[in-house]
Design a protein around this motif. Structure first.
Motif, PDB file in Angstrom:
ATOM      1  N   ALA A  58       0.828  -1.206   0.000  1.00  0.00           N
ATOM      2  CA  ALA A  58       0.000   0.000   0.000  1.00  0.00           C
ATOM      3  C   ALA A  58       0.862   1.256   0.000  1.00  0.00           C
ATOM      4  N   VAL A  59       1.980   1.216   0.718  1.00  0.00           N
ATOM      5  CA  VAL A  59       2.880   2.373   0.751  1.00  0.00           C
ATOM      6  C   VAL A  59       3.554   2.554  -0.611  1.00  0.00           C
ATOM      7  N   ILE A  60       4.003   1.444  -1.208  1.00  0.00           N
ATOM      8  CA  ILE A  60       4.639   1.545  -2.521  1.00  0.00           C
ATOM      9  C   ILE A  60       3.678   2.117  -3.558  1.00  0.00           C
ATOM     10  N   ARG A  64       4.023   5.740  -5.386  1.00  0.00           N
ATOM     11  CA  ARG A  64       4.071   5.758  -6.843  1.00  0.00           C
ATOM     12  C   ARG A  64       2.986   6.688  -7.430  1.00  0.00           C
ATOM     13  N   GLU A  65       1.794   6.715  -6.785  1.00  0.00           N
ATOM     14  CA  GLU A  65       0.688   7.529  -7.297  1.00  0.00           C
ATOM     15  C   GLU A  65       0.600   8.898  -6.626  1.00  0.00           C
ATOM     16  N   ALA A  70      -4.179   8.713   1.478  1.00  0.00           N
ATOM     17  CA  ALA A  70      -4.078   7.296   1.852  1.00  0.00           C
ATOM     18  C   ALA A  70      -2.826   7.042   2.688  1.00  0.00           C
ATOM     19  N   LEU A  71      -1.705   7.678   2.318  1.00  0.00           N
ATOM     20  CA  LEU A  71      -0.463   7.489   3.070  1.00  0.00           C
ATOM     21  C   LEU A  71      -0.574   8.106   4.456  1.00  0.00           C
ATOM     22  N   ILE A 145      12.185   3.293  -0.061  1.00  0.00           N
ATOM     23  CA  ILE A 145      11.042   2.589  -0.636  1.00  0.00           C
ATOM     24  C   ILE A 145      11.455   2.191  -2.045  1.00  0.00           C
ATOM     25  N   VAL A 146      11.447   0.891  -2.300  1.00  0.00           N
ATOM     26  CA  VAL A 146      11.937   0.358  -3.571  1.00  0.00           C
ATOM     27  C   VAL A 146      10.775  -0.200  -4.368  1.00  0.00           C
TER      28      VAL A 146
END
Length: 539
Positions: A58-60, A64-65, A70-71, A145-146
């Motif tokens: 969810a974090v990735i 990305r978006e 949400a974060l 974060i990868v």
């Protein structure tokens, strides 16, 4: 002066002094190490939470978006769950996407403590730092974060724990620590008194003479064990050598072995190898002075140090007898299974021929079947008196017919002079592996109607077996590798063991196995087993 004191008094003074010194040393260093340990633990906890959050799908997706709402919700929920002061999430440019203070969303993370998370964003590594930010003094863990797809670093997670909590914990622990130290000082004196009085109880109320007698009983027990037992220390000096070991190895029972170097008694032994490698051996079959042994070698450890090796071994004679009986039963069962399956098909065919009134064809089929088997059985009875080897070959003959192939045994074959000490179970296992591989290669390359040939001879000093197939052959650069463990021409897993075991047995017996390609197709495996092998002793 001290020598005039009783043992109990000397023990009280010595233990009391040691206890007082330990208490003072602990009091001097415990506070420092306690605070450092707590800081380190909080930092590692922050780093662990940061790495966990950075790996959440969810974090990735949110980073990305660029989904800050949400974060925000996710970071607050995780911070509450882990009792963290804050969880901040930023993108690849260290721009905040989630922060406990909504007003700081969209601003650089460097506004807080000057640390933009360069190590995490550029070098891709997590780390711990201590800084004073907008939410106070905190211990922080930062992790990159990868993106799992591109493996690119797309953001950063910073997790902080308030140092006010750490300081409160340190003060709380210090009160407990100082209380414990005081109790330890008092307890040391009491313990010194109690230990001296309970010393006899610590040795189960035994007197020195009784301890000596127990030692002798244990030595007698060791000598009565039916397995040979050898033990050496870290210098390779023998510490234990029981009577069974002496008998099994054919050594002089009057020679004192304890205290001698193992290399002088067993120069070709492998105990020193286990001492150096630290790797145990379990149920390893070895030859020693004409005797086949099953050996276990186990390193003796004291903490992380290897202080010796213990080897136990036994003759395999009794195990071989049982194994040979089981091998005969398995070969007979395999033969019966193959014959049952094959004759069932033949009986159905004969029944069909009779029903359609083709009696001449039915009689011809019956005659051919009887003739083939009678010829094979006659050949085996004449050329191979050993029932285990004959049973193995009969089973493989029927197995070949099941597969739509032929196993042709050279009518001039002779295998009657087989050494009595050659393990029959291992011999038929080796021979069966070679025949099975030949059948499989022939079926895959030629299909039904293919032929595998076997010839045997015991003339001269060797037993020689030749197995020829009609397969595709083996490339020259692979002819040695196929005997390595795990190497196989078959694509699916579970193969690559048979030829490895063949080579292992052959080398242990002092023989050899060769492979060569035939023209225009196929390959030939030749197995040489000496009747009087020169086997190496490696106990």
């Amino acid at each position: 002066m001290l020598r005039k004191l009783k043992l109990k008094t000397r023990m009280i003074l010595a233990l009391g002094l040691v206890g007082a010194m330990q208490t003072l040393l602990i009091g001097g260093f415990a506070g420092y190490y306690l605070s450092e340990s707590l800081y380190e633990q909080i930092g590692q906890r922050a780093l662990m939470v940061a790495k966990t959050v950075a790996a959440m799908p969810a974090v990735i997706d949110g980073v990305r978006e660029g989904d800050s709402p949400a974060l925000m919700a996710l970071s607050q929920r995780v911070a509450e769950t882990n009792q963290a002061l804050f969880i901040v999430i930023g993108d690849r440019d260290a721009i905040r996407l989630a922060h406990p203070d909504p007003n700081r969303i969209g601003h650089s993370m460097g506004d807080d403590d000057g640390d933009y998370g360069i190590r995490a964003l550029k070098q891709g590594e997590g780390y711990v730092s201590r800084a004073v930010g907008s939410l106070g003094d905190s211990m922080r863990g930062k992790a990159p974060i990868v993106d799992p797809t591109s493996r690119d670093i797309i953001g950063i997670v910073s997790v902080g724990y308030s140092l006010d909590q750490v300081l409160a914990s340190i003060r709380r622990y210090e009160l407990v620590l100082y209380g414990v130290l005081g109790l330890m000082l008092v307890g040391s004196v009491l313990a010194a008194v109690l230990i001296a009085g309970r010393f006899k109880r610590a040795i189960f109320g035994l007197e020195p003479e009784e301890i000596a007698r127990l030692f002798e009983e244990q030595a007698a027990t060791l000598q009565s064990v039916r397995e040979g037992i050898i033990a050496i220390d870290r210098e390779g000096t023998i510490t234990t050598f029981n009577r069974t070991a002496i008998e099994n190895l054919g050594l002089d029972p009057d020679i004192q072995l304890t205290g001698r170097a193992i290399s002088a008694v067993l120069p070709d032994g492998e105990l020193m190898s286990v001492l150096e490698s630290g790797e145990p051996d379990f149920d390893k079959e070895v030859w020693f002075r004409g005797q086949q042994m099953v050996v276990n070698r186990l390193p003796v450890r004291q903490g992380d140090d290897i202080i010796g090796v213990v080897s136990s071994f036994r003759r395999r004679d009794e195990l071989d007898q049982i194994s040979q009986q089981l091998t005969r039963i398995m070969e007979y069962a395999d033969t019966l299974r193959s014959q049952t399956h094959e004759y069932s098909n033949k009986l159905h065919t004969i029944a069909g021929l009779i029903q359609i009134d083709a009696k001449d064809e039915a009689l011809a089929l019956i005659g051919n079947e009887v003739s083939d088997h009678q010829a094979l059985i006659h050949l085996l009875l004449e050329a191979v008196p050993d029932p285990v080897i004959a049973g193995c070959l009969l089973g493989k003959y029927n197995r070949a017919r099941e597969m739509g192939l032929r196993l042709d045994i050279d009518p001039d074959s002779q295998m009657s002079d087989v050494p009595a000490d050659l393990p029959r179970d291992q011999l038929v296992s080796v021979l069966g592996n070679l025949i099975d591989n030949a059948l499989e290669a022939t079926r895959q390359y030629r299909g039904a109607g293919g032929r595998v040939s076997l010839s045997m001879t015991d003339l001269g000093h060797d037993l020689i077996f030749e197995v020829e197939d009609q397969g595709p052959g083996i490339p020259e650069d692979q002819q040695e590798r196929i005997f390595e463990r795990g190497v196989s021409s078959k694509e699916h897993a579970g193969h690559g063991i048979g030829l490895f075991l063949v080579r292992q047995f052959v080398e242990r017996w002092g023989g050899s196995v060769t492979v060569e390609n035939l023209k225009p197709e196929g390959s030939r495996f030749t197995l040489y087993l000496p009747k009087d092998p020169g086997r190496q002793d490696h106990l």
